[in-house]
Design an enzyme around this catalytic site. Structure first.
Site, PDB file in Angstrom:
ATOM      1  N   GLY A   4      51.902  42.797  61.703  1.00  0.00           N
ATOM      2  CA  GLY A   4      52.172  41.598  60.915  1.00  0.00           C
ATOM      3  C   GLY A   4      52.647  41.914  59.516  1.00  0.00           C
ATOM      4  O   GLY A   4      52.728  43.080  59.121  1.00  0.00           O
TER       5      GLY A   4
ATOM      6  N   PRO B 296      52.908  42.319  55.442  1.00  0.00           N
ATOM      7  CA  PRO B 296      51.984  42.887  54.453  1.00  0.00           C
ATOM      8  C   PRO B 296      51.213  41.769  53.744  1.00  0.00           C
ATOM      9  O   PRO B 296      51.756  40.693  53.519  1.00  0.00           O
ATOM     10  CB  PRO B 296      52.901  43.594  53.455  1.00  0.00           C
ATOM     11  CG  PRO B 296      54.234  43.677  54.095  1.00  0.00           C
ATOM     12  CD  PRO B 296      54.313  42.614  55.134  1.00  0.00           C
ATOM     13  N   GLY B 297      49.966  42.060  53.413  1.00  0.00           N
ATOM     14  CA  GLY B 297      49.184  41.112  52.622  1.00  0.00           C
ATOM     15  C   GLY B 297      48.605  39.954  53.399  1.00  0.00           C
ATOM     16  O   GLY B 297      48.249  38.934  52.826  1.00  0.00           O
TER      17      GLY B 297
ATOM     18  N   SER C 239      44.073  45.171  56.310  1.00  0.00           N
ATOM     19  CA  SER C 239      43.094  46.152  55.826  1.00  0.00           C
ATOM     20  C   SER C 239      41.766  45.461  55.522  1.00  0.00           C
ATOM     21  O   SER C 239      40.692  46.038  55.703  1.00  0.00           O
ATOM     22  CB  SER C 239      43.660  46.912  54.628  1.00  0.00           C
ATOM     23  OG  SER C 239      43.080  46.514  53.445  1.00  0.00           O
TER      24      SER C 239
ATOM     25  N   SER D 223      73.781  30.972  56.089  1.00  0.00           N
ATOM     26  CA  SER D 223      73.636  29.528  56.216  1.00  0.00           C
ATOM     27  C   SER D 223      74.698  28.785  55.434  1.00  0.00           C
ATOM     28  O   SER D 223      74.508  27.664  55.029  1.00  0.00           O
ATOM     29  CB  SER D 223      72.258  29.132  55.726  1.00  0.00           C
ATOM     30  OG  SER D 223      72.058  29.696  54.457  1.00  0.00           O
TER      31      SER D 223
ATOM     32  N   LYS E 132      66.842  27.154  47.475  1.00  0.00           N
ATOM     33  CA  LYS E 132      68.259  26.866  47.261  1.00  0.00           C
ATOM     34  C   LYS E 132      68.430  25.633  46.379  1.00  0.00           C
ATOM     35  O   LYS E 132      69.270  25.617  45.481  1.00  0.00           O
ATOM     36  CB  LYS E 132      68.948  26.656  48.607  1.00  0.00           C
ATOM     37  CG  LYS E 132      69.135  27.958  49.378  1.00  0.00           C
ATOM     38  CD  LYS E 132      69.676  27.660  50.755  1.00  0.00           C
ATOM     39  CE  LYS E 132      69.949  28.943  51.515  1.00  0.00           C
ATOM     40  NZ  LYS E 132      70.306  28.660  52.916  1.00  0.00           N
TER      41      LYS E 132
HETATM   42  P1  ADP Z   1      47.401  43.950  54.568  1.00  0.00           P
HETATM   43  O1  ADP Z   1      46.497  45.075  54.961  1.00  0.00           O
HETATM   44  O2  ADP Z   1      47.686  43.006  55.697  1.00  0.00           O
HETATM   45  O3  ADP Z   1      48.647  44.382  53.888  1.00  0.00           O
HETATM   46  P2  ADP Z   1      45.245  43.281  52.791  1.00  0.00           P
HETATM   47  O4  ADP Z   1      44.133  43.145  53.756  1.00  0.00           O
HETATM   48  O5  ADP Z   1      45.313  44.550  52.031  1.00  0.00           O
HETATM   49  O6  ADP Z   1      46.633  43.037  53.508  1.00  0.00           O
HETATM   50  O7  ADP Z   1      45.202  42.046  51.798  1.00  0.00           O
HETATM   51  C1  ADP Z   1      45.234  42.179  50.412  1.00  0.00           C
HETATM   52  C2  ADP Z   1      44.272  41.222  49.754  1.00  0.00           C
HETATM   53  O8  ADP Z   1      44.695  39.876  49.960  1.00  0.00           O
HETATM   54  C3  ADP Z   1      42.890  41.292  50.345  1.00  0.00           C
HETATM   55  O9  ADP Z   1      42.132  42.248  49.681  1.00  0.00           O
HETATM   56  C4  ADP Z   1      42.362  39.895  50.095  1.00  0.00           C
HETATM   57  O10 ADP Z   1      41.918  39.748  48.767  1.00  0.00           O
HETATM   58  C5  ADP Z   1      43.584  39.041  50.263  1.00  0.00           C
HETATM   59  N1  ADP Z   1      43.746  38.574  51.647  1.00  0.00           N
HETATM   60  C6  ADP Z   1      44.675  39.006  52.532  1.00  0.00           C
HETATM   61  N2  ADP Z   1      44.576  38.355  53.690  1.00  0.00           N
HETATM   62  C7  ADP Z   1      43.561  37.486  53.568  1.00  0.00           C
HETATM   63  C8  ADP Z   1      42.971  36.513  54.436  1.00  0.00           C
HETATM   64  N3  ADP Z   1      43.426  36.314  55.682  1.00  0.00           N
HETATM   65  N4  ADP Z   1      41.936  35.790  53.964  1.00  0.00           N
HETATM   66  C9  ADP Z   1      41.476  35.969  52.714  1.00  0.00           C
HETATM   67  N5  ADP Z   1      41.996  36.858  51.850  1.00  0.00           N
HETATM   68  C10 ADP Z   1      43.027  37.621  52.252  1.00  0.00           C
END
Ligand code: ADP
Length: 638
Positions: A67, A69-70, A74, A520, A563
């Site tokens: 999926g 990032p963020g 993790s 687009s 846009k």
């Molecule tokens: P990834 O590993 O998918 O890149 P992380 O787990 O490192 O993303 O997410 C970074 C931060 O964003 C986490 O430490 C948390 O604070 C916040 N975060 C990310 N996803 C979620 C979620 N589903 N629910 C709550 N907080 C999240």
């Protein structure tokens, strides 16, 4: 459904929950919201991934998470480590092997025991050293006493004492060898270990033996003392998280697979020339649960055997990018802010209005009707910037204004580029003019993911040199050709002009910019071509975006919100968007007054709005209306 239901711990006004941006939460600020203790309960959205993590923790299975990032990959991996039993944890000690100095022995003991063993060994070594030094000083004293009795041999006496001292000093190294090296210490661990091995080199992942510059002569460090654990060993009985799996080199992936299969992995020096490479320990336990993460790309480039290993013995799960916008979800978003504030520890809590603004932003960023973005890392970044602003001004609470300011500060590189671009274009007066121009249309494009840019298109028609062709330059050539093809099907029906006898030149004004996605812009190209062909000027205060079908339908496109904002910033007063995109519009208040949004479903409507010069235009639009297909209906792309 999920197995854990989380309540923000405050009263909810159920009746008005649906209409309230905070989903009916009765709070003044995020300080009133309770944050759950367990990380797994803090995860928002991603129900499927969370259920799998809980299940996999019970069954000790590996997981692959794919999926953006963020989105919490993790975070979930870490959450899993909190769910694993602490009782299983072990300390790992490496001992000197008297039979073979290059094959240190490995012993595993329950967590906390390692410390005791080391202490006992140290104590014993200390005692032994003490005894030795007492013995040494006694011998030296005897020698000195003896030489004092016969003054002729003072020199001999001093030499003898020196030799004794040297012997003791060097042989004392032998006692160091008795103290084992604790490479994994779980004595103070309150949960099972979590190791993030993203981007780790082989040594950090698999363990290493340090090089010894003094390989002999009594100065060397015993080999067992130079052994260093890898993440695979430190995550024993816990979780090993590896993001961007594909960036590990193939040999390392292979070794990682062996480690997973065997549950133990000997440590050896990773750099071939170093003295560490001669050393190989007995196998060191590495019974971890692996969570491999990445985007789709990562999955494809992963070692196939490793992938099938995870698949065969575990789960694969896809992370969502957005989630449906419900009252319950909004309450969780409010809790997300509380979580981030608490995690940071220094930010002031957010006022209700500040939370509302952030939830609006989450809606906007979703770019999808009735959805909220799940790209939480970025959203968390916004929370921190806003909180920092409030903190720097010594305010007790973070306000809506802080959030608005933070948004303009934490713009992506693409957004900054786009703004810079608009600024520079002003210098060249490429901006909006009042007069209509034939063949020139203000198109709109998206740069990066989150910034719009105005991209004027010019079309010119010339008699063909050979067969008629579309002449366009740059990366948008293909798109231009396709749009002209689509529009030519329509033109054929209402115009006498034979396009096969014409060359159509299409120029994207200043589109040299990298990362401009022009996919687009097909209604823009079509409008420019028709305007040039029929000699009807185009209103320059209008910008447009939309995709065109062969039947003349205007199809939905991505990034409309960005846009529209770009058009407003560039000074346009009207913007045409596909009708099917109407529900995706989430522009910020400041732009609402600046620009009128005109949804269109058919090219005839687009031309009706964009072209100038009444009689000619009206007849053209009428002709078009009679021949093009019915308006686009349906929820595609919504
Ligand atoms: P990834 O590993 O998918 O890149 P992380 O787990 O490192 O993303 O997410 C970074 C931060 O964003 C986490 O430490 C948390 O604070 C916040 N975060 C990310 N996803 C979620 C979620 N589903 N629910 C709550 N907080 C999240």
């Amino acid at each position: 459904g999920s197995t854990v239901e989380v309540d923000p711990g405050v009263e909810v006004d159920e009746e008005n929950a649906e209409d309230d941006l905070l989903g009916g939460l009765k709070v003044d600020s995020t300080a009133d919201i309770e944050v759950p203790d367990r990380l797994v309960d803090q995860v928002i959205g991603q129900d499927e991934a969370r259920d799998i993590i809980i299940k996999a923790a019970k069954q000790r299975r590996h997981v692959m998470m794919i999926g953006s990032p963020g989105t919490g990959k993790s975070m979930l991996a870490k959450a899993m480590s909190q769910l694993l039993p602490r009782e299983d944890l072990q300390d790992v000690l490496v001992y000197h092997n008297p039979d073979d100095g290059n094959e240190p022995k490995v012993r595993t003991v329950p967590a906390g025991k390692g410390e005791q063993i080391i202490d006992a060994h140290k104590e014993e070594a200390r005692k032994r050293n003490q005894m030795r030094s007492i013995l040494m000083w006694v011998i030296i004293a005897i020698i000195i006493g003896y030489t004092l009795l016969s003054p002729t041999s003072i020199l001999l006496g001093i030499i003898a004492a020196g030799i004794v001292w040297l012997i003791f000093r060097y042989t004392s190294r032998g006692t160091d060898a008795m103290v084992p090296n604790m490479i994994v210490n779980n004595g103070d661990q309150r949960t099972a270990p979590f190791e993030d091995a993203t981007g780790a080199h082989a040594g950090a992942l698999l363990g290493d033996v340090r090089h010894d510059p003094f390989q002999s002569g009594g100065m060397e460090t015993p080999s067992h003392d130079r052994v260093e654990p890898g993440s695979i060993h430190q995550s024993n009985k816990g979780v090993l998280f590896v993001d961007e799996m594909n960036t590990l080199d193939v040999r390392t992936q292979q070794k990682l697979m062996t480690a997973i299969q065997e549950g133990e992995f000997a440590i050896t020096g990773q750099s071939e020339r170093s003295s560490g490479a001669m050393v190989q320990t007995e196998p060191v336990p590495c019974d971890f649960i692996m969570i491999a993460a990445g985007n789709l790309d990562a999955m494809e480039n992963m070692h196939p055997a490793l992938r099938s290993r995870i698949k065969g013995y575990g789960y694969e799960v896809y992370m969502d990018d957005t989630i449906e916008d419900t009252a319950e979800m909004r309450r969780k978003y409010a809790r997300f802010i509380a979580q981030e504030v608490e995690r940071d520890g220094r930010l002031p809590h957010f006022e209700r209005e500040a939370v509302e603004e952030l939830i609006l932003e989450a809606k906007r960023r979703a770019g999808r009707k009735d959805h909220l973005t799940l790209l939480f890392r970025d959203l968390g970044g916004l929370v921190r910037v806003a909180g920092d602003i409030a903190r720097s001004e010594d305010r007790e609470r973070t306000t809506r204004d802080d959030v608005l300011q933070a948004k303009s500060r934490s713009r992506s590189i693409e957004q900054q580029l786009a703004d810079d671009y608009i600024e520079r274009r002003k210098d060249y007066e490429l901006q909006v003019t009042d007069d209509g121009v034939e063949g020139r249309v203000n198109g709109l494009a998206v740069m990066g993911e989150d910034s719009g840019i105005m991209l004027p298109v010019m079309a010119e028609i010339a008699p063909a040199q050979g067969g008629g062709q579309v002449i366009a330059t740059g990366q948008l050539k293909e798109m231009a050709e396709e749009s002209v093809q689509n529009v030519s099907a329509i033109i054929k029906k209402f115009s006498d002009v034979d396009l096969s006898e014409k060359d159509i030149h299409i120029q994207f004004v200043q589109a040299g910019q990298q990362g401009v996605d022009g996919d687009s812009a097909s209604i823009t190209v079509a409008t420019a071509v028709i305007s040039a062909l029929e000699d009807i000027p185009v209103d320059q205060s209008i910008a447009m975006t939309g995709s065109l079908s062969v039947r003349g339908d205007v199809l939905p496109v991505g990034g409309v919100t960005h846009k529209i904002e770009a058009a407003a910033k560039a000074g346009c007063t009207k913007v045409i968007i596909p009708e099917a995109n109407e529900q995706d519009v989430m522009i910020e208040e400041e732009y609402e007054e600046m620009i009128e949004i005109i949804p269109c479903s058919n090219i005839s409507e687009v031309l009706d709005v964009a072209l100038e010069g009444e009689p000619k235009k009206d007849s053209l639009v009428d002709r078009l209306k009679s021949i093009t297909g019915s308006a686009f209906e349906g929820g595609q792309g919504a």
